[in-house]
Design a protein around this motif. Sequence first.
Motif, PDB file in Angstrom:
ATOM      1  N   VAL A  73       0.826  -1.213   0.000  1.00  0.00           N
ATOM      2  CA  VAL A  73       0.000   0.000   0.000  1.00  0.00           C
ATOM      3  C   VAL A  73       0.861   1.264   0.000  1.00  0.00           C
ATOM      4  N   VAL A  74       1.833   1.357   0.910  1.00  0.00           N
ATOM      5  CA  VAL A  74       2.550   2.629   1.110  1.00  0.00           C
ATOM      6  C   VAL A  74       3.851   2.713   0.316  1.00  0.00           C
ATOM      7  N   ASP A  92      -7.025   1.044   7.129  1.00  0.00           N
ATOM      8  CA  ASP A  92      -8.252   0.631   6.440  1.00  0.00           C
ATOM      9  C   ASP A  92      -7.935  -0.023   5.095  1.00  0.00           C
ATOM     10  N   LEU A  93      -6.961   0.548   4.366  1.00  0.00           N
ATOM     11  CA  LEU A  93      -6.603  -0.004   3.062  1.00  0.00           C
ATOM     12  C   LEU A  93      -5.944  -1.385   3.206  1.00  0.00           C
ATOM     13  N   VAL A  94      -5.103  -1.544   4.234  1.00  0.00           N
ATOM     14  CA  VAL A  94      -4.463  -2.843   4.472  1.00  0.00           C
ATOM     15  C   VAL A  94      -5.515  -3.883   4.857  1.00  0.00           C
ATOM     16  N   ALA A  95      -6.472  -3.487   5.705  1.00  0.00           N
ATOM     17  CA  ALA A  95      -7.537  -4.410   6.105  1.00  0.00           C
ATOM     18  C   ALA A  95      -8.360  -4.830   4.902  1.00  0.00           C
ATOM     19  N   PHE A  96      -8.635  -3.883   4.009  1.00  0.00           N
ATOM     20  CA  PHE A  96      -9.389  -4.215   2.792  1.00  0.00           C
ATOM     21  C   PHE A  96      -8.589  -5.169   1.915  1.00  0.00           C
ATOM     22  N   ALA A  97      -7.264  -4.924   1.792  1.00  0.00           N
ATOM     23  CA  ALA A  97      -6.419  -5.754   0.931  1.00  0.00           C
ATOM     24  C   ALA A  97      -6.323  -7.185   1.433  1.00  0.00           C
ATOM     25  N   ALA A 109      -8.050   1.444  -7.067  1.00  0.00           N
ATOM     26  CA  ALA A 109      -8.316   2.588  -6.185  1.00  0.00           C
ATOM     27  C   ALA A 109      -7.057   3.400  -5.944  1.00  0.00           C
ATOM     28  N   LEU A 110      -5.926   2.734  -5.692  1.00  0.00           N
ATOM     29  CA  LEU A 110      -4.683   3.465  -5.439  1.00  0.00           C
ATOM     30  C   LEU A 110      -4.212   4.214  -6.689  1.00  0.00           C
ATOM     31  N   ALA A 134     -11.980   2.100  -1.395  1.00  0.00           N
ATOM     32  CA  ALA A 134     -11.256   1.080  -2.158  1.00  0.00           C
ATOM     33  C   ALA A 134     -12.217   0.126  -2.839  1.00  0.00           C
ATOM     34  N   ALA A 135     -13.313  -0.220  -2.141  1.00  0.00           N
ATOM     35  CA  ALA A 135     -14.260  -1.193  -2.694  1.00  0.00           C
ATOM     36  C   ALA A 135     -15.097  -0.599  -3.820  1.00  0.00           C
ATOM     37  N   GLY A 136     -15.357   0.703  -3.781  1.00  0.00           N
ATOM     38  CA  GLY A 136     -16.291   1.289  -4.736  1.00  0.00           C
ATOM     39  C   GLY A 136     -15.665   2.066  -5.867  1.00  0.00           C
TER      40      GLY A 136
END
Length: 461
Positions: A73-74, A92-97, A109-110, A134-136
């Motif tokens: 992510v980063v 939040d992005l890591v949890a989604f990934a 998204a990124l 990220a999901a949408g």
Amino acid sequence: FAGGAPPRSAFEAQIAAQAVAAFVDGIAAIRVVATARVDLLSRLSPLPGLGSEVTSALFLLGPVQPGHLRQVVVGPALAFGVTFESQAMVDDLVAFASQGGSLPLLQFALAKLWDQRGDGKILKEATLLEMGGAAGALAAHADQAIAKMPADHREAARQILVSLVSSDDHRRRRPESELVFDASIRKQALHLLAIDRLVVPRDSEDGTVWEIAHEALLRAWPTLKQWLSADVELREVLERLSRSTREWIRLERSMEVLWGDRQMADFDRLIAAETPARNRAAVELSALEQAFVDRSRRRIRQRKLRVPLTITGIVLSIVSTGFAIHVYQQRALSAQATKHLAQAEAEHHRAQNERTEWEHDRSLAFQAFDEGDWLRGEALWSSARKALDRWTQHVGLADAEIEGAQRLWPAHDALKPALVRAAELRIALDEATGRSPEIDAEMKRLESLGVAAAQIARFRA
């Protein structure tokens, strides 16, 4: 070598391969790192100058491990001195990934978040929320791409996207000739979809084919899911029509492949049905598909005309020559029906062989995936899908033969066993492709034939 809005020719691929090979062999101080999807490796190996390098320097990159997701992510942004607005945003992005199958959505998204950062050095949380998170983000991008099209282009785009999804909800590749059969609106709609990267061209043995760009679109784009759910039965019939048309052309327009009464009845029922979610008048067929439908209708009419003529001939024969000729005619009809049933049995045997091959290759593919052998797994899965298509084809040909026998001699002793065997293979096929409503219909058909409940249950066991 794969993808891009305009189709890439084989010549362009060769030139690109030679250019890369020049860097690999010609400049000692340069190391070339290139990536390719597993399912495209077989297309890279034949390219001049590059094929031998691909096979000798292959490294299979497995899934991202959970402990590396934060760096995924980063890391790329940090390499350019760009950071995220808050640690909570990164969390939040890591949890989604970490959710299964989410990396394509995260990647999209990124990339959008990066494009919208402007000249700043901070990726804003508000920007991510405006994109739909990220999901949408991918779904929002797809909706915007459709919304900005003219109304008639939107309808053409809907038809193209739906036709690129198989009846079991996987991406389906189709040649441009099957997607574009008028020179204006549909071609322009396909071009607009390619510009916004909703569809991409791929090279194949038959030339350029098109497919939906992201598998994630099938799972994460509500608009497409709504279109697909409204068209389930119609998509199944149109997919069968597409396969039957290709087989008809391959066999030089053989009458044996044409549809009979039952297939055409299903087609007419679905085309004529009224569904609020779709304008049925907008359902279009390619020129070859329309020719297949027209020829099937003509053959059905000819058969219906032939039956009364046959009956009239039998009556006249009885009047003129007596009961002996009548018996001869009956035997002739019975013999013709027997030939149809023998051909149906042969097609059932071929279908069973393809079913066995499907189950075998499918099992080996899953085993390879479990063992992390993605290249072998993809090859086995592709082989299994081809066996499934051949299985479907042989079942359809057998149905046509049984239909011919039933018209000629409904009381034939071998007709009922053939109908039961056909239902058994269709139930197995429907289970393999996840079509539960059709399984229930086959069960009722078996009940109407007087098959015992215990035997019916074994078919589905």
